[in-house]
Design a protein around this motif. Structure first.
Motif, PDB file in Angstrom:
ATOM      1  N   VAL A 130       0.838  -1.202   0.000  1.00 10.20           N
ATOM      2  CA  VAL A 130       0.000   0.000   0.000  1.00 10.20           C
ATOM      3  C   VAL A 130       0.874   1.253   0.000  1.00 10.20           C
ATOM      4  CG1 VAL A 130      -1.698   1.321   1.318  1.00 10.20           C
ATOM      5  CG2 VAL A 130      -1.930  -1.166   1.125  1.00 10.20           C
ATOM      6  N   PHE A 131       1.961   1.240   0.772  1.00  8.80           N
ATOM      7  CA  PHE A 131       2.845   2.402   0.825  1.00  8.80           C
ATOM      8  C   PHE A 131       3.536   2.623  -0.524  1.00  8.80           C
ATOM      9  CE2 PHE A 131       2.513   1.106   5.268  1.00  8.80           C
ATOM     10  CZ  PHE A 131       2.277   2.321   5.894  1.00  8.80           C
ATOM     11  N   HIS A 132       3.988   1.531  -1.139  1.00  5.29           N
ATOM     12  CA  HIS A 132       4.618   1.657  -2.453  1.00  5.29           C
ATOM     13  C   HIS A 132       3.629   2.191  -3.475  1.00  5.29           C
ATOM     14  CE1 HIS A 132       8.512  -0.390  -1.692  1.00  5.29           C
ATOM     15  NE2 HIS A 132       7.828  -1.012  -0.743  1.00  5.29           N
ATOM     16  N   GLY A 133       2.408   1.665  -3.442  1.00  4.33           N
ATOM     17  CA  GLY A 133       1.403   2.122  -4.385  1.00  4.33           C
ATOM     18  C   GLY A 133       1.036   3.575  -4.180  1.00  4.33           C
ATOM     19  N   PHE A 134       0.959   3.992  -2.910  1.00  2.00           N
ATOM     20  CA  PHE A 134       0.638   5.387  -2.627  1.00  2.00           C
ATOM     21  C   PHE A 134       1.681   6.322  -3.228  1.00  2.00           C
ATOM     22  CE2 PHE A 134       0.694   9.289  -0.209  1.00  2.00           C
ATOM     23  CZ  PHE A 134      -0.647   9.590  -0.041  1.00  2.00           C
ATOM     24  N   ALA A 135       2.962   5.932  -3.106  1.00  2.00           N
ATOM     25  CA  ALA A 135       4.033   6.769  -3.657  1.00  2.00           C
ATOM     26  C   ALA A 135       3.890   6.931  -5.162  1.00  2.00           C
ATOM     27  CB  ALA A 135       5.392   6.154  -3.324  1.00  2.00           C
ATOM     28  N   HIS A 136       3.430   5.871  -5.836  1.00  2.00           N
ATOM     29  CA  HIS A 136       3.198   5.967  -7.282  1.00  2.00           C
ATOM     30  C   HIS A 136       1.930   6.766  -7.583  1.00  2.00           C
ATOM     31  CE1 HIS A 136       6.403   3.182  -7.772  1.00  2.00           C
ATOM     32  NE2 HIS A 136       5.727   2.119  -7.380  1.00  2.00           N
ATOM     33  N   GLY A 137       0.841   6.434  -6.874  1.00  2.00           N
ATOM     34  CA  GLY A 137      -0.455   7.035  -7.160  1.00  2.00           C
ATOM     35  C   GLY A 137      -0.513   8.517  -6.900  1.00  2.00           C
ATOM     36  N   ALA A 138       0.290   9.000  -5.951  1.00  2.00           N
ATOM     37  CA  ALA A 138       0.284  10.426  -5.644  1.00  2.00           C
ATOM     38  C   ALA A 138       0.755  11.257  -6.821  1.00  2.00           C
ATOM     39  CB  ALA A 138       1.164  10.704  -4.423  1.00  2.00           C
ATOM     40  N   GLU A 139       1.433  10.623  -7.792  1.00  2.00           N
ATOM     41  CA  GLU A 139       1.918  11.351  -8.967  1.00  2.00           C
ATOM     42  C   GLU A 139       1.106  11.056 -10.225  1.00  2.00           C
ATOM     43  OE1 GLU A 139       6.082  11.233  -9.659  1.00  2.00           O
ATOM     44  OE2 GLU A 139       6.584  11.310  -7.544  1.00  2.00           O
ATOM     45  N   MET A 140       0.093  10.196 -10.114  1.00  2.00           N
ATOM     46  CA  MET A 140      -0.692   9.833 -11.290  1.00  2.00           C
ATOM     47  C   MET A 140      -1.672  10.941 -11.648  1.00  2.00           C
ATOM     48  SD  MET A 140      -1.562   5.837 -10.440  1.00  2.00           S
ATOM     49  CE  MET A 140      -2.793   5.751 -11.746  1.00  2.00           C
ATOM     50  N   PRO A 141      -1.652  11.405 -12.887  1.00  2.00           N
ATOM     51  CA  PRO A 141      -2.649  12.398 -13.300  1.00  2.00           C
ATOM     52  C   PRO A 141      -4.023  11.758 -13.443  1.00  2.00           C
ATOM     53  CG  PRO A 141      -1.299  11.734 -15.170  1.00  2.00           C
ATOM     54  CD  PRO A 141      -0.701  11.072 -13.961  1.00  2.00           C
ATOM     55  N   GLU A 142      -5.067  12.521 -13.197  1.00  2.00           N
ATOM     56  CA  GLU A 142      -6.432  12.005 -13.287  1.00  2.00           C
ATOM     57  C   GLU A 142      -6.923  12.041 -14.731  1.00  2.00           C
ATOM     58  OE1 GLU A 142      -8.892  14.082 -10.572  1.00  2.00           O
ATOM     59  OE2 GLU A 142      -7.700  13.571  -8.817  1.00  2.00           O
ATOM     60  N   THR A 143      -6.193  11.383 -15.599  1.00  8.30           N
ATOM     61  CA  THR A 143      -6.522  11.331 -17.028  1.00  8.30           C
ATOM     62  C   THR A 143      -6.242   9.931 -17.535  1.00  8.30           C
ATOM     63  OG1 THR A 143      -4.279  11.957 -17.681  1.00  8.30           O
ATOM     64  CG2 THR A 143      -5.844  13.752 -17.304  1.00  8.30           C
ATOM     65  N   ALA A 144      -6.473   9.736 -18.842  1.00  6.34           N
ATOM     66  CA  ALA A 144      -6.164   8.447 -19.446  1.00  6.34           C
ATOM     67  C   ALA A 144      -4.680   8.133 -19.334  1.00  6.34           C
ATOM     68  CB  ALA A 144      -6.593   8.443 -20.910  1.00  6.34           C
ATOM     69  N   SER A 145      -3.842   9.166 -19.382  1.00  6.68           N
ATOM     70  CA  SER A 145      -2.413   8.937 -19.241  1.00  6.68           C
ATOM     71  C   SER A 145      -2.081   8.431 -17.839  1.00  6.68           C
ATOM     72  CB  SER A 145      -1.620  10.211 -19.537  1.00  6.68           C
ATOM     73  OG  SER A 145      -1.876  11.210 -18.568  1.00  6.68           O
ATOM     74  N   GLY A 146      -2.932   8.799 -16.875  1.00  7.82           N
ATOM     75  CA  GLY A 146      -2.751   8.284 -15.527  1.00  7.82           C
ATOM     76  C   GLY A 146      -2.995   6.793 -15.472  1.00  7.82           C
ATOM     77  N   LEU A 147      -4.005   6.329 -16.214  1.00  6.04           N
ATOM     78  CA  LEU A 147      -4.269   4.898 -16.285  1.00  6.04           C
ATOM     79  C   LEU A 147      -3.099   4.168 -16.933  1.00  6.04           C
ATOM     80  CD1 LEU A 147      -6.336   2.670 -15.740  1.00  6.04           C
ATOM     81  CD2 LEU A 147      -7.280   3.095 -18.019  1.00  6.04           C
ATOM     82  N   SER A 148      -2.552   4.739 -17.981  1.00  7.40           N
ATOM     83  CA  SER A 148      -1.379   4.154 -18.632  1.00  7.40           C
ATOM     84  C   SER A 148      -0.191   4.123 -17.681  1.00  7.40           C
ATOM     85  CB  SER A 148      -1.014   4.957 -19.884  1.00  7.40           C
ATOM     86  OG  SER A 148      -2.048   4.908 -20.842  1.00  7.40           O
ATOM     87  N   PHE A 149      -0.038   5.198 -16.907  1.00  5.39           N
ATOM     88  CA  PHE A 149       1.019   5.262 -15.912  1.00  5.39           C
ATOM     89  C   PHE A 149       0.875   4.104 -14.917  1.00  5.39           C
ATOM     90  CE2 PHE A 149       2.719   6.736 -11.840  1.00  5.39           C
ATOM     91  CZ  PHE A 149       3.969   7.211 -12.200  1.00  5.39           C
TER      92      PHE A 149
END
Length: 202
Positions: free
Chosen positions: A133-152
């Motif tokens: 969960v901590f690792h995922g949070f570190a990634h998700g905090a930088e994910m844009p709320e767009t389709a590119s975020g899903l690709s990320f």
């Protein structure tokens, strides 16, 4: 002679985590260090943080050492709960002490390898899942709320799966060459690397 050869072959493997911690990127791959756009950025995100690399390889190593159902249960648990953590981070929900949790994951996985943890697979899967969960949070905090975020997201999940596979391969390699002491040595290096990350200034 065979035992000596096995030790010489395993020694570089045991020193790998220690070498990684000395790399310049050891300073973390966490929120605030660059834009996150698309699958390529997502794929690189775990690979550019030594803490992520060590933890994800360690999950594969533990899965290999435990064997059986753990070979798929531990990586899948990590991937699933990392996805949950990414969703939490993307939603902007606060999660305290993320970097501490990531560093502690390396320590915990390293200690598990040292003691040759033979706990039930479900317990091990829960252990890696909590830290994921901590690792995922570190990634998700930088994910844009767009389709590119899903690709990320797909990108960092793919990189994580490859790192798990590398850890499984590492564990199988040490077993194949008969290096029975390699797993505790690897675990000790992982735990030491996690402690070193904890000691880094915030």
């Amino acid at each position: 002679m065979k035992r000596l050869l096995s030790f010489r072959t395993a020694a570089p493997l045991a020193l790998l985590p220690a070498a990684l911690i000395l790399l310049p990127q050891a300073a973390l791959a966490h929120p605030g260090h660059g834009p996150a756009m698309g699958a390529e950025a997502g794929f690189l995100h775990p690979l550019l943080g030594t803490d992520h690399v060590l933890a994800m390889v360690a999950v594969g190593l533990l899965a290999s050492l435990r064997g059986g159902r753990a070979l798929w249960a531990l990586p899948l648990s990590f991937l699933a709960l990392m996805g949950v953590g990414a969703g939490v981070g993307m939603a902007g929900v606060a999660l305290p002490h993320v970097e501490v949790g990531i560093a502690l994951s390396i320590v915990a996985f390293g200690l598990a390898a040292i003691v040759g943890l033979r706990a039930p697979v479900a317990l091990l899967a829960a252990l890696v899942g909590v830290f994921a969960v901590f690792h995922g949070f570190a990634h998700g905090a930088e994910m844009p709320e767009t389709a590119s975020g899903l690709s990320f997201g797909f990108g960092f999940l793919a990189a994580t799966a490859l790192l798990h596979a590398a850890g499984i391969g590492l564990g199988l390699a040490t077993t194949r060459i008969g290096a029975t002491r390699a797993a505790p040595a690897l675990g000790a290096c992982l735990a030491a690397a996690g402690l070193a990350l904890l000691a880094l200034p915030a």
